[in-house]
Design a protein around this motif. Sequence first.
Motif, PDB file in Angstrom:
ATOM      1  N   ILE A  81      29.503  11.788  52.789  1.00 26.18           N
ATOM      2  CA  ILE A  81      29.880  10.219  52.677  1.00 26.18           C
ATOM      3  C   ILE A  81      29.612   9.443  52.293  1.00 26.18           C
ATOM      4  CG2 ILE A  81      29.563  10.227  55.719  1.00 26.18           C
ATOM      5  CD1 ILE A  81      27.445   9.218  54.723  1.00 26.18           C
ATOM      6  N   GLY A  84      30.818   1.515  50.507  1.00 22.67           N
ATOM      7  CA  GLY A  84      31.340   1.009  50.545  1.00 22.67           C
ATOM      8  C   GLY A  84      30.916  -0.489  50.994  1.00 22.67           C
TER       9      GLY A  84
ATOM     10  N   PRO B   9      29.720   9.182  39.739  1.00 19.56           N
ATOM     11  CA  PRO B   9      30.906   8.193  41.146  1.00 19.56           C
ATOM     12  C   PRO B   9      32.081   7.325  40.440  1.00 19.56           C
ATOM     13  CG  PRO B   9      28.901   7.594  40.778  1.00 19.56           C
ATOM     14  CD  PRO B   9      29.416   8.864  39.758  1.00 19.56           C
ATOM     15  N   ARG B  10      32.697   6.842  40.692  1.00 18.79           N
ATOM     16  CA  ARG B  10      33.638   5.406  40.760  1.00 18.79           C
ATOM     17  C   ARG B  10      32.475   4.442  41.648  1.00 18.79           C
ATOM     18  NH1 ARG B  10      38.102   6.730  43.192  1.00 18.79           N
ATOM     19  NH2 ARG B  10      36.492   8.355  44.475  1.00 18.79           N
ATOM     20  N   ALA B  14      34.633   2.243  44.493  1.00 18.17           N
ATOM     21  CA  ALA B  14      34.135   2.466  46.281  1.00 18.17           C
ATOM     22  C   ALA B  14      32.332   2.640  46.324  1.00 18.17           C
ATOM     23  CB  ALA B  14      34.480   3.007  46.084  1.00 18.17           C
ATOM     24  N   GLY B  15      31.958   1.383  45.121  1.00 23.01           N
ATOM     25  CA  GLY B  15      30.773   2.002  45.304  1.00 23.01           C
ATOM     26  C   GLY B  15      29.716   0.437  46.368  1.00 23.01           C
ATOM     27  N   PRO B  16      28.817   0.568  46.140  1.00 18.18           N
ATOM     28  CA  PRO B  16      28.375  -0.251  47.361  1.00 18.18           C
ATOM     29  C   PRO B  16      28.692  -1.586  46.623  1.00 18.18           C
ATOM     30  CG  PRO B  16      26.558   0.969  45.950  1.00 18.18           C
ATOM     31  CD  PRO B  16      27.883   1.177  45.554  1.00 18.18           C
ATOM     32  N   ARG B  17      28.746  -2.872  47.688  1.00 17.11           N
ATOM     33  CA  ARG B  17      28.845  -4.313  47.346  1.00 17.11           C
ATOM     34  C   ARG B  17      28.694  -4.634  48.498  1.00 17.11           C
ATOM     35  NH1 ARG B  17      35.403  -4.712  48.477  1.00 17.11           N
ATOM     36  NH2 ARG B  17      34.507  -3.301  50.751  1.00 17.11           N
ATOM     37  N   VAL B 138      20.121   1.669  45.728  1.00 19.33           N
ATOM     38  CA  VAL B 138      20.947   1.379  47.054  1.00 19.33           C
ATOM     39  C   VAL B 138      21.139   2.581  46.596  1.00 19.33           C
ATOM     40  CG1 VAL B 138      23.226   0.544  46.182  1.00 19.33           C
ATOM     41  CG2 VAL B 138      22.922   0.497  48.430  1.00 19.33           C
ATOM     42  N   ALA B 139      21.671   3.586  48.246  1.00 17.37           N
ATOM     43  CA  ALA B 139      22.189   4.812  48.835  1.00 17.37           C
ATOM     44  C   ALA B 139      23.804   4.433  48.327  1.00 17.37           C
ATOM     45  CB  ALA B 139      21.515   5.600  49.419  1.00 17.37           C
ATOM     46  N   THR B 140      24.111   5.613  47.750  1.00 11.23           N
ATOM     47  CA  THR B 140      25.817   5.341  47.836  1.00 11.23           C
ATOM     48  C   THR B 140      26.563   6.680  48.360  1.00 11.23           C
ATOM     49  OG1 THR B 140      25.347   6.366  45.476  1.00 11.23           O
ATOM     50  CG2 THR B 140      25.487   3.584  45.755  1.00 11.23           C
ATOM     51  N   ASP B 141      25.923   7.807  48.340  1.00  8.56           N
ATOM     52  CA  ASP B 141      26.675   9.279  48.715  1.00  8.56           C
ATOM     53  C   ASP B 141      25.362  10.109  49.306  1.00  8.56           C
ATOM     54  OD1 ASP B 141      28.116   8.126  45.889  1.00  8.56           O
ATOM     55  OD2 ASP B 141      29.392   9.363  47.125  1.00  8.56           O
ATOM     56  N   CYS B 142      25.728  10.547  49.980  1.00 10.35           N
ATOM     57  CA  CYS B 142      25.620  11.756  50.865  1.00 10.35           C
ATOM     58  C   CYS B 142      25.603  12.693  51.379  1.00 10.35           C
ATOM     59  CB  CYS B 142      24.917  11.027  52.743  1.00 10.35           C
ATOM     60  SG  CYS B 142      23.654  12.148  53.153  1.00 10.35           S
ATOM     61  N   ARG B 198      23.182  10.534  46.648  1.00 11.93           N
ATOM     62  CA  ARG B 198      23.243  10.265  44.748  1.00 11.93           C
ATOM     63  C   ARG B 198      23.130   8.440  45.155  1.00 11.93           C
ATOM     64  NH1 ARG B 198      28.424  11.137  44.461  1.00 11.93           N
ATOM     65  NH2 ARG B 198      27.870  12.747  43.258  1.00 11.93           N
TER      66      ARG B 198
END
Lengths: 153, 351
Positions: A81, A84, B9-10, B14-17, B138-142, B198
């Motif tokens: 996953i 966003g 990562p882009r 799509a990063g955290p917002r 902040v965690a972004t990907d798992c 990530r």
Amino acid sequence: MTRAYRVGDQLPPLEIPLTRTLIVAGAIASRDYQDVHHDAESAREKGSPDIFMNILTTNGLVGRYITDHFGPSAVLRKVAIRLGAPNYPGDVMRLTGHITDVRAGEPAEATVQVTGDNGIGRHVTGTVTVVLPHEGEGATTTIALPQKGARAT
Amino acid sequence: MSGAGGEGPRAGAAGPRVGAVGPRSGAEGTRAGADASRSAETAERDELFAQLRAYEGRAAATAGRGKDPVNEPMIRHWCEAVGDASPAYRGPDAVAPPTMLQAWTMGGLSGHTDGTGRSAAYDEMFALLDGAGYTSVVATDCEQEYLRPLRPGDRITFDTVIESVSPRKTTKLGTGYFVTTRTDVRADGEPAGTHRFRILKYRPAQRTEAPESARRPRPVINRDNSGFWAGVAEHRLLIQRCTDCATLRLPWLPGCNACGGAEWDTVEAGGAGTVFSHVVMHHPSFPAFAPDGDGGPYAVALVELAEGVRIVSNVIGVPYDKVRVGMPVHLEFLRTDPDLELPVFRASEGG
């Protein structure tokens, strides 16, 4: 019971009310004590308007969404996953999914593309690979193999 | 994943917002200033990225041990939290929800106390980032892969490697570096799954709204108390006196509590008093009331004036925890902001 899974099949959406309780309970159940997941004041000090759901809870919800649909004998193989828009308390996240690949074989597998949208945008995009139930586990799975050009977009 | 650049990562896409919900006026400051800081940051990026990159491939945790074996109570708590009612996770043949994989490796509130948690290299890398101002996470990907089910009783061990560090990225949250780790999880020594994680280690974007300067609440001034506030404006603390029975009253009231008389005049307080009672306010924090404006605790006192009436106010000149009943105090007027002046009481010398 026979079930057929086809590329392009949509999973019924699942709406998850994002209560403060869910966010805190999920963080603690995943043993994540980062204050931004339970302490609104600390979250604000770090620039967030409120506490927000941790990634492991989102991961658990995505896994649940898939196994709720495919049944208890389906086994998760991969869950990937990306987050966003954060899940803040008071919002609702709507999970949707569709099958992007099915593979016959022993065992048979399906790949599902999952998205979760909340009131401020797309919270999660994910790809889940699930091993499908087969004979002797309560359900017979019929797999419709994908044909060229038949992939869901 | 081969390198930090190729599959980085882009963040913009799509990063955290977390920061995306608010206006960004702070970030759109003077153009010249922004350009200057950008070029300074570019130089800094190269140097820091080179340092960070040296940690790729190094261990973040070696021979880590799960604090608890896989167990039914933690499985149940998880299922309750995420609302997962699957029978696969209950009963004598229960397995753990696969998505719990990372939970079994977490240090929890007390962290890994057996020295198997974070490696020195991981701590060093984080110290570099923290030192450069990239203090938030902040965690972004798992991304998890499950090789075998986990069952109650399985003992968890794990190794984590720092897989990649991205070049400096600017996201809506702020600028920072994506750090990707991969954890190999074993159950009773057998491979059970891998967990790629990530995070964005970032310097928070400038807060959007300037902090509102702390102001005390405004007094409500009406025809029954306007004389009191008119007195304060002239640095006089005026006490009402009933013209029928001469009883003094404070705060101001329309009539006399002693005789019911409606007529009154005023007496100016001499300014001497003693602390009759007091409380210390710890919570909630009201920065405007704290002597140094930081929202810390402050003392609220009921001061008995030499004339015999009492007034609620603040005691100044001593720390909040040194205010005592019976302490002699003397009237002063404190300008708390350009529009407000209030009577307060300073602890007397030696008090």
